[in-house]
Scaffold this active site. Structure first.
Site, PDB file in Angstrom:
ATOM      1  N   TRP A 158       0.477  -1.253   0.003  1.00 43.93           N
ATOM      2  CA  TRP A 158      -0.028   0.076  -0.045  1.00 43.93           C
ATOM      3  C   TRP A 158       0.880   1.152  -0.051  1.00 43.93           C
ATOM      4  CZ3 TRP A 158      -5.170  -0.314   2.731  1.00 43.93           C
ATOM      5  CH2 TRP A 158      -5.849  -1.484   2.874  1.00 43.93           C
ATOM      6  N   HIS A 159       2.124   1.120  -0.393  1.00 46.59           N
ATOM      7  CA  HIS A 159       3.202   2.301  -0.351  1.00 46.59           C
ATOM      8  C   HIS A 159       3.263   2.882  -1.535  1.00 46.59           C
ATOM      9  CE1 HIS A 159       4.793   0.322   3.607  1.00 46.59           C
ATOM     10  NE2 HIS A 159       3.562   0.618   3.714  1.00 46.59           N
ATOM     11  N   SER A 160       2.262   3.198  -2.281  1.00 48.64           N
ATOM     12  CA  SER A 160       2.342   4.049  -3.667  1.00 48.64           C
ATOM     13  C   SER A 160       2.950   5.338  -3.164  1.00 48.64           C
ATOM     14  CB  SER A 160       0.960   4.059  -4.431  1.00 48.64           C
ATOM     15  OG  SER A 160       0.587   2.715  -4.372  1.00 48.64           O
TER      16      SER A 160
END
Length: 629
Positions: A543-545
């Site tokens: 989830w670390h875009s």
């Protein structure tokens, strides 16, 4: 209270529009309101209000936000990828007020000093950002007071529970294979060891998110009548005048929140709202570049192909997508139901009863121990000459940079009905701190319903350096697990299928640890190929875009300057995880808070707001402007 699903007729123009009510957007709005309560501010958030929602405020329920039908999470479908076993990866992000801080796993970690220094932008070095790192925290850990903040709106603590046996087992096993325990790994300099992690959870066991920290108290106090929040509305594009100044946005109702969207065409019709002073895009690393492109700001060739009139040719928009690449492996343990979060996931604990009784497990995210890991010189050599060259260029002389993050989650995140027995299974997470792989995210048409072109880029780097990191981490975490007193076996379906007779074969059941002194598991070249294939089949998102509209000169694919102004237009700022030009060796929520606080500081001074604009800021932005002019 200024929170709406329909904008009041008398609110068609405001001073500042913030397109996106995620983590950084809430920080910016809250700080601007504090600086000048007379400033009219409108947040437009595509998702629902997050106030007091059970699966948001109770940390132990966070896995419910991973459900495909969650109204609080967005799921971005990536392009099919041959290097990912022909999968189409899915990348979740926050889809509610508060953004990722409302639905993430609440892990408190900070980037390395060299990460911020690598931004190579005036006003964004580690020393200049350190005051903002402290500003948002209400820290209740063992770290030095010199390194942390204690008066901010975001709680950092242990919450109401720790899985002590699992935590101790991880720390001891890491020490047995050479990794020291630190009291505080989050001071920007410590690395190559483990820590008993804290989380964004208040001591009372409630999630500490940006909306509950920066926005809801102001809305409910009645002291900020000019702070407004419009939810369940999607920003289509930014509006520009003939001089390329941002003057407002076009938005429409999000069909996801209509009982029957086909009967609600009128409500979905585009509407506009004007901004007298500033428009801020804060829709996240995935959403912000798409808004810019629909607005006519981006690569001219992509815009023309999508049927969008070009306002400013800016090729860096949507370019260089980054994420931390995750692999999860499951293990059988002798833990009890009350030592994992599994009861909330498999039906073993009545959730409503737990809420009524304020069960201590609700104030826990299952992640108590983790670490920042680097290989030994011998391990670097064993990974091959290409890996060694990359290591020597990017890691060897930067001791604060981890190669991988490895974390123990005392929970199992897959299908419980497929487990072989009733033991408590838990997860080990490995993720790349600084992936070399890059992707992109772009529009293919002018509307919100047009498909996106989203290449996550995982494992596409030259010489398979990212893949080799995962192979190394798989072997390391397996050595750790086999030394843990809670070890009772490996879940075969989550591990590589080693060939018959392999000395690395999975051990599905054991009576306890199965290591032999310092001796390590032996892997053949064929074993390594099996590990590689498993990684390609399971590697996914953290989830670390990040990094799709980076701070850099436009000739270096930059989209914003160090004041967060978009190149080539005026009146438009960005403030979210699209702007970091390089990745960080930590969970990115902390960096999002820093970006939000730094952005607010910039905007307050630029707008000349109230007393806050006249007090000394941690950064001399007059000098910053001189450096970039």
């Amino acid at each position: 209270m200024g929170l709406y699903t329909k904008l009041p007729e008398n609110l068609q123009e405001v001073d500042v529009i913030i397109a996106g009510g995620g983590l950084a957007g809430c920080v910016v709005a809250g700080r601007l309101a504090e600086a000048d309560p007379g400033l009219s501010i409108l947040i437009i958030e595509q998702g629902p209000n997050n106030y007091a929602v059970p699966e948001i405020i109770h940390p132990g329920l966070f896995p419910r936000n991973l459900h495909p039908n969650s109204k609080h999470t967005l799921f971005w479908q990536g392009n099919q990828s041959e290097v990912l076993a022909n999968r189409r990866p899915i990348v979740p992000s926050g889809g509610t007020l508060g953004g990722g801080s409302s639905v993430n796993w609440m892990v408190y970690t900070r980037a390395a000093r060299s990460d911020y220094d690598a931004f190579d932008a005036p006003g964004w070095s580690a020393d200049e950002l350190y005051p903002f790192l402290k500003k948002f925290e209400k820290y209740q850990g063992k770290g030095s007071k010199d390194h942390h903040g204690f008066e901010g709106p975001i709680g950092v603590s242990s919450g109401t529970f720790r899985g002590q046996r699992g935590e101790d087992a991880f720390i001891a096993a890491a020490a047995a294979v050479g990794y020291t325990e630190f009291e505080d790994l989050q001071n920007l300099d410590k690395n190559h060891g483990t820590e008993r992690w804290l989380r964004y959870v208040a001591p009372n066991g409630r999630r500490s998110d940006a909306a509950h920290g920066y926005i809801h108290p102001k809305l409910r106090s009645g002291d900020f009548p000019n702070l407004h929040v419009l939810v369940e509305k999607q920003v289509v594009k930014v509006l520009f005048d003939e001089n390329k100044k941002a003057v407002g946005v076009e938005y429409q109702t999000n069909a996801r929140f209509q009982a029957n969207p086909e009967m609600q065409a009128a409500l979905q019709a585009p509407r506009t709202v004007r901004a007298r002073r500033l428009v801020v895009c804060s829709a996240g690393a995935n959403g912000t570049p798409l808004i810019l492109e629909r607005s006519g700001v981006g690569n001219a060739q992509i815009l023309e192909k999508a049927g969008v009139k070009v306002v400013e040719d800016l090729p860096g928009v949507g370019h260089d997508y980054q994420d931390h690449h995750l692999t999860l492996y499951a293990y059988r343990t002798n833990l009890t139901k009350r030592e994992t979060l599994n009861g909330f996931l498999d039906g073993g604990i009545d959730i409503q009863e737990a809420i009524r009784n304020n069960d201590e497990l609700l104030g826990w995210n299952s992640m108590d121990a983790s670490g920042k890991f680097r290989p030994t010189e011998a391990e670097v050599e064993a990974l091959g000459p290409e890996f060694k060259a990359a290591w020597e260029e990017d890691f060897k002389d930067k001791p604060d940079k981890p190669l991988m993050i490895i974390a123990l989650y005392l929970a199992y995140f897959a299908d419980y009905s497929a487990l072989p027995d009733d033991s408590e299974y838990v997860s080990m997470a490995n993720w790349t701190a600084y992936p070399y792989s890059r992707g992109h995210i772009h529009i293919t048409g002018p509307g919100l319903l047009d498909p996106i072109d989203f290449d996550v880029g995982y494992l596409k780097d030259d010489n398979d350096i990212d893949l080799k990191k995962h192979i190394w981490a798989y072997k390391l975490q397996r050595e750790m697990w086999r030394r843990m007193p809670i070890f009772r076996g490996e879940l075969a379906t989550s591990h590589p299928k080693f060939p018959e007779g392999s000395k690395a074969a999975v051990v599905e059941k054991a009576d306890g640890p199965i290591f032999d002194g310092d001796k390590r598991i032996e892997y053949t070249a064929e074993d390594d190929k099996v590990i590689e294939q498993k990684i390609r089949e399971i590697v996914s998102t953290t989830w670390h875009s990040l990094g799709t509209c980076k701070i850099a000169p436009r000739e270096k694919q930059g989209v914003v300057d160090p004041t967060l102004s978009v190149h080539g237009v005026t009146g438009l700022k960005l403030a979210d995880l699209s702007v970091p030009p390089h990745n960080v060796g930590a969970n990115t929520g902390n960096t999002a808070y820093v970006v939000g606080e730094r952005a607010a500081d910039l905007f307050i001074k630029e707008l000349g707001l109230g007393q806050q604009a006249r007090v000394d800021s941690p950064v001399d932005d007059g000098q910053v402007k001189k450096e970039i002019e």
